[in-house]
Write a protein that holds these residues in place. Sequence first.
Motif, PDB file in Angstrom:
ATOM      1  N   GLU A   1      39.321 -87.343  -9.169  1.00 49.09           N
ATOM      2  CA  GLU A   1      38.098 -87.453  -8.300  1.00 49.09           C
ATOM      3  C   GLU A   1      36.863 -87.105  -8.838  1.00 49.09           C
ATOM      4  OE1 GLU A   1      36.371 -86.265  -4.127  1.00 49.09           O
ATOM      5  OE2 GLU A   1      38.679 -86.095  -4.458  1.00 49.09           O
TER       6      GLU A   1
ATOM      7  N   HIS B   1      38.761 -77.225  -4.618  1.00 46.46           N
ATOM      8  CA  HIS B   1      37.685 -78.600  -4.659  1.00 46.46           C
ATOM      9  C   HIS B   1      36.665 -78.243  -3.464  1.00 46.46           C
ATOM     10  CE1 HIS B   1      36.409 -82.728  -3.581  1.00 46.46           C
ATOM     11  NE2 HIS B   1      36.942 -82.958  -4.974  1.00 46.46           N
TER      12      HIS B   1
ATOM     13  N   GLN C   1      44.478 -83.942  -8.578  1.00 40.50           N
ATOM     14  CA  GLN C   1      43.815 -84.990  -7.831  1.00 40.50           C
ATOM     15  C   GLN C   1      42.355 -84.806  -7.800  1.00 40.50           C
ATOM     16  OE1 GLN C   1      45.737 -84.198  -4.301  1.00 40.50           O
ATOM     17  NE2 GLN C   1      47.415 -85.671  -4.522  1.00 40.50           N
TER      18      GLN C   1
ATOM     19  N   ILE D   1      43.844 -80.571  -1.279  1.00 37.18           N
ATOM     20  CA  ILE D   1      43.556 -81.362  -2.623  1.00 37.18           C
ATOM     21  C   ILE D   1      44.178 -80.433  -3.829  1.00 37.18           C
ATOM     22  CG2 ILE D   1      41.816 -82.261  -3.887  1.00 37.18           C
ATOM     23  CD1 ILE D   1      40.084 -82.413  -1.472  1.00 37.18           C
ATOM     24  N   THR D   2      45.204 -81.192  -4.527  1.00 38.22           N
ATOM     25  CA  THR D   2      45.731 -80.476  -5.765  1.00 38.22           C
ATOM     26  C   THR D   2      44.673 -80.527  -6.816  1.00 38.22           C
ATOM     27  OG1 THR D   2      46.423 -82.527  -6.729  1.00 38.22           O
ATOM     28  CG2 THR D   2      47.869 -81.558  -5.151  1.00 38.22           C
TER      29      THR D   2
END
Length: 319
Positions: free
Chosen positions: A304, A210, A300, A296-297
């Motif tokens: 987002e 991310h 996820q 941050i996986t």
Amino acid sequence: MKIYVAGHRGMVGSAICRALALRDGVEVITRTSAELNLTHQAAVQDFMAHERPDQVILAAAKVGGIHANNTYPAQFIYENLMIEANVIHQAHAAGVQTLLQLGSSCIYPKLAKQPMAEEALLTGTLESTNEPYAIAKIAGIKLCESYNRQYGRDYRSVMPTNLYGPGDNFHPENSHVLPALIRRFHEAKQAGLAEVAIWGTGTPRREFLHVDDMAAASLFVLDLPKEVYARETEPMLSHINVGSGTDVTILELAQLVAHAVGYTGQITTDPTKPDGTPRKLMDVRRLERLGWSTSITLAQGIAETYRWFLDSAETFRTK
């Protein structure tokens, strides 16, 4: 402290600017491409001489996916070489001691041992679909190393894995795989399509990070004391990998994106399209030893990013 962020409107540059905005005592200097063409040597020289930044973060680059790299190879190698040469040299000429250059995992050989360690650089043949871009990014690393060796500068390079997140490029032809899949599955859902075909066999493995994690890692590396960074990157304060340390197949990625989008149709593969490199996983032990890891996986992050895409959908539908 004055920090010049080159490429502040890009996905990574804007994330870095957001992170810097939370710091006290930092003045972020930016210029749009219309205000400052980084491929023009004289313009960059004048800018650096006038602004005299304390630090430079070079996040500006011409980037794109397999299609864009295959279609515009001359633009990819020329523009990236010019940007790097101009910004790095003129930063040095203006007396800037600290610089961080952002590169790409494509610098490593196509068949590099997995996960790819920093030592794999220049040990084999590059992936042909993005060789011009990769050569430009390798040149950027060597520029930093050379200015460190000859002039005692502290110019560092971070090599991120595949990045995604808010501000990504969702162009139907020129985007990278993850944003391309988000747009494709979103439009398939809107159109009620029963099937979506993804490029290639679906078997290549890719790692994703991310962009907010990338911004955090970049500033972490930039802030490291020189002697600490040097312990992991000697000789010449060379480059360091940034990634999550885990990967998924392209088919698994498509399934994650379909789930986030809410697409329930069938996912098929198109083996007539190129796969690219079989696997690209970064060895991130060097960065982990220094004290940084992701937060941050992938699931996820995709959710987002899709929410951000929905908020910005009208913009991307016109591109």
